[in-house]
Design a protein around this motif. Structure first.
Motif, PDB file in Angstrom:
ATOM      1  N   ARG A 198      -0.812   7.131   3.850  1.00  0.00           N
ATOM      2  CA  ARG A 198       0.066   8.489   3.220  1.00  0.00           C
ATOM      3  C   ARG A 198      -0.215   9.763   3.843  1.00  0.00           C
ATOM      4  N   MET A 204       8.004   5.822  -1.522  1.00  0.00           N
ATOM      5  CA  MET A 204       6.831   5.184  -2.111  1.00  0.00           C
ATOM      6  C   MET A 204       6.311   4.283  -0.812  1.00  0.00           C
ATOM      7  N   GLU A 205       7.253   3.793  -0.222  1.00  0.00           N
ATOM      8  CA  GLU A 205       6.860   3.004   1.109  1.00  0.00           C
ATOM      9  C   GLU A 205       6.594   3.954   2.474  1.00  0.00           C
ATOM     10  N   PRO A 206       5.278   4.046   2.674  1.00  0.00           N
ATOM     11  CA  PRO A 206       5.083   4.690   4.103  1.00  0.00           C
ATOM     12  C   PRO A 206       6.006   4.231   5.166  1.00  0.00           C
ATOM     13  N   VAL A 221       0.782  -1.189   0.027  1.00  0.00           N
ATOM     14  CA  VAL A 221       0.021   0.012   0.070  1.00  0.00           C
ATOM     15  C   VAL A 221       0.996   1.239   0.063  1.00  0.00           C
ATOM     16  N   GLY A 222       0.535   2.102  -0.802  1.00  0.00           N
ATOM     17  CA  GLY A 222       1.631   3.218  -0.921  1.00  0.00           C
ATOM     18  C   GLY A 222       0.875   4.547  -0.841  1.00  0.00           C
ATOM     19  N   CYS A 223      -0.644   4.673  -0.658  1.00  0.00           N
ATOM     20  CA  CYS A 223      -1.236   5.683  -0.505  1.00  0.00           C
ATOM     21  C   CYS A 223      -2.720   5.425  -0.026  1.00  0.00           C
ATOM     22  N   ASP A 224      -3.310   6.548   0.404  1.00  0.00           N
ATOM     23  CA  ASP A 224      -5.036   6.062   0.582  1.00  0.00           C
ATOM     24  C   ASP A 224      -5.769   6.626  -0.384  1.00  0.00           C
ATOM     25  N   THR A 225      -5.699   7.180  -1.464  1.00  0.00           N
ATOM     26  CA  THR A 225      -6.132   7.922  -2.351  1.00  0.00           C
ATOM     27  C   THR A 225      -6.205   7.507  -3.911  1.00  0.00           C
ATOM     28  N   MET A 280      -1.694  12.388  -2.067  1.00  0.00           N
ATOM     29  CA  MET A 280      -0.812  12.310  -3.569  1.00  0.00           C
ATOM     30  C   MET A 280      -1.877  13.167  -4.250  1.00  0.00           C
ATOM     31  N   LEU A 329       3.014   5.538  -9.538  1.00  0.00           N
ATOM     32  CA  LEU A 329       4.135   6.502  -9.405  1.00  0.00           C
ATOM     33  C   LEU A 329       5.194   5.790  -8.709  1.00  0.00           C
ATOM     34  N   MET A 360       3.278  14.902  -7.444  1.00  0.00           N
ATOM     35  CA  MET A 360       4.550  14.129  -7.801  1.00  0.00           C
ATOM     36  C   MET A 360       4.458  13.682  -8.988  1.00  0.00           C
ATOM     37  N   PRO A 361       5.418  13.629  -9.967  1.00  0.00           N
ATOM     38  CA  PRO A 361       5.399  13.528 -11.443  1.00  0.00           C
ATOM     39  C   PRO A 361       5.246  12.148 -11.797  1.00  0.00           C
ATOM     40  N   SER A 362       4.341  11.827 -13.007  1.00  0.00           N
ATOM     41  CA  SER A 362       3.969  10.467 -13.246  1.00  0.00           C
ATOM     42  C   SER A 362       5.028  10.340 -14.490  1.00  0.00           C
ATOM     43  N   ASN A 381      -3.796   7.078  -5.910  1.00  0.00           N
ATOM     44  CA  ASN A 381      -3.095   7.770  -6.858  1.00  0.00           C
ATOM     45  C   ASN A 381      -1.719   7.178  -7.149  1.00  0.00           C
ATOM     46  N   CYS A 382      -0.939   6.490  -6.217  1.00  0.00           N
ATOM     47  CA  CYS A 382       0.132   5.742  -6.533  1.00  0.00           C
ATOM     48  C   CYS A 382       0.258   4.459  -7.182  1.00  0.00           C
ATOM     49  N   ALA A 393       0.619   1.333  -6.397  1.00  0.00           N
ATOM     50  CA  ALA A 393       1.433   0.431  -5.938  1.00  0.00           C
ATOM     51  C   ALA A 393       0.680  -1.001  -5.626  1.00  0.00           C
TER      52      ALA A 393
END
Lengths: 160, 788
Positions: free
Chosen positions: B276, B194-196, A38-42, B699, A133, B704-706, A44-45, A47
């Motif tokens: 995040r 990337m890793e919280p 898991v990388g985000c809660d929204t 995010m 991302l 952050m750029p994609s 967006n990422c 992962a």
């Protein structure tokens, strides 16, 4: 509590789940499928991207109950007979990962991108991966890997 | 047998297979029997007195094991450490892991819940009742320093001040034909690995183990022992797979301290994983400086002197190395240029925001941005080409080693070669011609070319020099090599990778040094019980300090093996020559491979006098000097003057990182760095509102750029080996980030100069570019009006 039936990486599970349980938490914490991070809660990422009935979904943005009756493939179930999927191999060959946290999701998104467009241009690859991302690679090698993966997969399909 | 040279070879990584197939050990993947989940209740206010915290409502809920306020831990939680008191006047405020009586930024923890799963813990947070008495937020550094400003801490809002002087700065500015005077803002950034972050703490009652998504298991262990009072020898810290750090995991965090204390209090394993949005609030932020830069030059562009005045936002507290970050830039503002005099002043300022600390380059990107922007302004003022201005001032390749005005000695480099190579690859002249054509045609899409020539200070660091700057630790690194009975090799390193591919590079170093196959080497790291000494990974130090320690350990193993070989082959050690992993008696075909000798050293049936069993050795390396990679980055942008949209058309980087162990890894690191530097120039910014609420908590808000936002980068290298270490390596982790931000902004300003624009504040979003154009046009119309 709803009971769901879900097939994950070829194994059928029957689970009682709270309606609010996220698919990614079902996979990670109940079924031990920790290959999906898991990388985000929204959402967006990207992962946590997995395949749900053959299409990529961000498993942090899907509920476990939505996977009822579905077939889920995670990064752990992607290869066959102990060998890596051509896209996984392509990421290795092109040095398209560093810390590797985004990688499972990136590989899944790449495979789904090729499902719709088997021979994407660089621009199409970049746009196709917009929802995933990466903070390490600057994407250059990921783009190369997807292109290589596309060639390998095309070959796999066309070779008898 | 022919042995292929490993160093310099583009080896695919040993790390990849696990990462690609999901067989990873991120901290959040780990679990212990009976494990509980911790969640923190965080302050919604930037500044407030805590009147009351009532956790009883949470304690009664199903699945909740315990709930505590900061008050409950006041006696034992200690204060989070600051290890870099940079000046005599530094103020290091008490920094409780959970706030006890006052909160000073949005996101500061005030209470916690421990429950059987994360969903129950999240539910229970809502049942905690906190009464705050709001105090005024202090967000702007200038306002914070103004008389009568509300105080972040009782002692005031000034954290420290530092002044450095070299040469006669007054003389340099006196009657200078040209003085460039500019103020730049380094916006606040959110590292966004990337890793919280995640922490898992466990205890058997006597001893403790802490798994953390950290860059610094060794430093963390010492610091946690000091903060918590848990004896160091009963505390093991493990950094399992770590999903990126970029400096943001170079920290001793409240959550690490509290998880350990909770495991002690409850006698059960506890885990915390941040979301995040929680991470954006509470992972230390980067940059956030206001730079006032004045440069005096002769009419031909030669620099006479440089004055730098910095305001550096510390946020609410000083964390592990917070005050040291702007100071890391102090000796880099003069960059690769010769000058007669230099003055640097810095004031660290407390505000009611998340503390800042090390982030991707830490002080050096900020400094490089300042000087490289001003060099372009000097070129514009003198109507010179920006590359020519640099040529006029830089240290020439035959002048190394060169001691700069700020006192560093650059050991090697060739700025001319890197720049010429970059210009050719970029097609500089052709692009300049296209630019002139577009300007002549009045094309709404203008072309801008940006150059950035940089150096950085890598290989943190020589312990002696760290001591001189009042840093609380050394900069040596440890390496250990043990040959196993079967001839395989375990390398242990005190560095702690999080994506840099140490296992592969260190295998290459050991394979070459011992003459064994690359596949026969494995590398262990990141666990204080295994890698028992070390100073960890940050500041591009791993290879140039840690890699060299491994090389030294290999040399020691080889010396021991030589004694053993002489004994077995019944000759003098001097009669042996070492090649392709074997000791050979000169002039004969008698030989023993180092891998065979490992077995002899294991059985120990017949060891020579004074040689101990097992073929292994330890070494530490402490370099004499930093290393100084350098390079030239060039960026071409297309700026739409009607919409403000900036598109990067091409990007060229020629870096000199000294000797390269693995070109693939070097290239990958440069790519990632460039992406981040571009992101600072164009996209990323942590934004607080007037009340001190962070507006970029996700995010979706923090851009952050994609892949779609970036081009493919064209890379090349030159090679001036470092003389400060036997590998000749210089470090590469931060090069891309340091060089790229000014290259991009210089390109944007270059495109807009005909419109009368000489600066655009970062990030140069379409709106900011468009506003700059519009404001400039309005000014011009107003001036026209006055004239008429």
């Amino acid at each position: 509590m709803p009971r769901i039936t879900v097939t994950v990486d070829g194994i059928k599970y029957e689970e009682d789940v709270e309606p609010r349980l996220l698919l990614v938490h079902l996979l990670r914490e109940r079924l031990g499928k920790t290959g999906t991070p898991v990388g985000c809660d929204t959402s967006n990422c990207g992962a946590c991207t997995v395949m749900l009935d053959g299409k990529s979904v961000k498993s942090c943005s899907a509920l476990a109950v939505q996977a009822d009756g579905c077939d889920v493939v995670t990064i752990e179930g992607l290869g066959a007979n102990g060998s890596m999927h051509p896209m996984q191999r392509a990421f290795h060959e092109e040095h398209a990962l560093q810390c590797g946290y985004c990688t499972p999701g990136m590989v899944m998104a790449a495979i789904d991108l090729l499902r719709e467009n088997p021979e994407p241009s660089e621009e199409a690859i970049r746009e196709g991966l917009e929802g995933n991302l990466c903070r390490c690679t600057g994407y250059c090698n990921i783009v190369k890997a997807v292109r290589r993966g596309a060639q390998e997969m095309g070959r796999a399909v066309t070779t008898p | 047998m022919t042995v292929q040279q490993e160093i310099g070879r583009p080896r695919r990584r040993k790390e990849d297979a696990r990462l690609l197939t999901g067989r990873t050990q991120w901290t959040d993947n780990l679990s212990r029997p009976g494990m509980l989940h911790v969640m923190f209740l965080r302050s919604p206010m930037a500044h407030a007195r805590i009147a009351r915290v009532d956790v009883s409502g949470a304690r009664d809920l199903p699945g909740v094991v315990a709930a505590f306020s900061g008050q409950d831990f006041a006696a034992e939680q200690g204060s989070l450490p600051c290890a870099w008191p940079v000046s005599e006047d530094v103020v290091i405020p008490d920094h409780p892991p959970m706030a006890v009586s006052e909160v000073r930024y949005v996101g500061e923890a005030v209470a916690c819940v421990i429950a059987t799963d994360r969903y129950r813990a999240a539910d229970a947070l809502e049942a905690i009742d906190v009464e705050y008495e709001q105090l005024p937020a202090v967000l702007d550094m200038n306002e914070a320093l103004a008389e009568g400003s509300p105080k972040v801490h009782e002692a005031g809002n000034k954290a420290f001040s530092v002044k450095i002087n070299s040469g006669d700065i007054e003389a340099a500015f006196r009657d200078a034909p040209v003085v460039i005077d500019r103020t730049y803002r380094q916006q606040r950034l959110i590292p966004s690995a990337m890793e919280p972050r995640a922490v898992l703490a466990d205890t058997d009652g006597e001893a403790f183990t802490l798994w953390s998504s950290t860059q610094i298991p060794h430093v963390l262990r010492v610091m946690l022992a000091v903060v918590t009072g848990i004896p160091e020898h009963r505390l093991r810290v493990i950094a399992p797979d770590v999903g990126g750090g970029f400096g943001s995991k170079l920290q001793v965090t409240a959550e690490e301290v509290l998880c350990l204390l909770l495991a002690r209090r409850l006698g059960r394993p506890v885990k915390w994983t941040e979301s995040r949005s929680e991470g954006n609030l509470t992972v230390h932020h980067g940059r956030d400086q206001i730079q006032h830069i004045r440069l005096a030059a002769d009419a031909d562009g030669r620099i006479r002197g440089l004055r730098v005045g910095l305001l550096a936002d510390m946020g609410a507290y000083l964390m592990l190395v917070t005050p040291g970050i702007p100071l890391l830039g102090a000796s880099m503002f003069n960059a690769i240029y010769k000058m007669d005099a230099y003055e640097f002043g810095c004031t660290g300022v407390f505000t009611t925001k998340m503390p800042t600390d090390a982030y991707r380059g830490a002080g050096r990107p900020e400094a490089t941005f300042g000087i490289e922007r001003v060099m372009d302004e000097l070129a514009a003022e003198l109507k010179m080409d920006p590359v020519d201005v640099r040529r006029r001032n830089w240290i020439k390749h035959d002048e190394f080693p060169y001691t700069t005005i700020s006192g560093l000695t650059y050991d090697s480099g060739n700025y001319e070669a890197a720049t010429e190579k970059a210009l050719a690859l970029f097609g500089y002249d052709k692009l300049r011609a296209e630019q002139a054509d577009r300007r002549d045609r009045g094309d709404p899409v203008q072309l801008g070319l940006g150059v950035s020539t940089y150096t950085e200070m890598c290989g943190l660091a020589p312990s002696r020099m760290l001591g001189e700057s009042n840093y609380g630790a050394g900069g040596w690194e440890h390496g250990s090599v043990r040959m196993l009975p079967t001839g395989k090799v375990e390398v242990i390193t005190g560095t702690s990778p999080h994506g840099q591919g140490h296992v592969t590079s260190w295998s290459q170093i050991a394979a070459d040094a011992l003459g064994v196959p690359f596949e026969d080497v494995t590398v262990l790291h990141g666990d204080t019980a295994i890698a028992h000494k070390g100073m960890d990974t940050y500041g591009s130090r791993s290879l140039v300090v840690g890699g060299v320690a491994v090389l030294k350990a290999c040399d020691k193993v080889k010396e021991k093996a030589r004694k053993l070989a002489a004994h077995v082959l019944e000759c003098s050690p001097d009669d042996l020559e070492f090649a392709a992993g074997a000791f050979k008696v000169r002039g004969t075909d008698q030989q023993k491979t180092v891998q065979e000798l490992a077995y002899a050293a294991f059985t120990a049936h017949d060891l020579p006098e004074g040689v101990e069993a097992r073929l292994d050795s330890d070494a530490t390396f402490d370099p004499e000097n930093y290393s100084f990679p350098h390079g030239t980055h060039l960026c071409a942008v297309e700026v739409d003057t009607e919409t403000g949209m900036v598109k990067i058309r091409s990007y060229v980087a020629v870096d000199d990182v000294g000797k390269v162990v693995n070109p693939l890894i070097v290239e990958g690191q440069v790519h990632g760095g460039i992406a981040q530097g571009i992101a600072q120039a164009l996209f990323e910014e942590a934004v607080y509102d007037a009340e001190g609420n962070l507006l970029t908590t996700t995010m979706a808000d923090y851009l952050m750029p994609s892949a779609a936002d970036l081009p493919t980068f064209d890379l090349d290298r030159t090679e001036s080996p470092a003389t400060s270490n036997p590998l000749g390596a210089k470090g590469v982790g931060e090069a891309g980030t340091i060089a790229s931000t000014p290259a991009v902004v210089n390109a944007i300003v270059d495109a807009l100069r005909p419109h009368g624009i000489h600066d655009v504040e970062m990030p140069c979003t379409p709106e900011r570019v468009w506003r700059a154009l519009r404001e400039r046009a309005q000014e011009e119309r107003a001036q026209e009006g006055v004239r008429q």
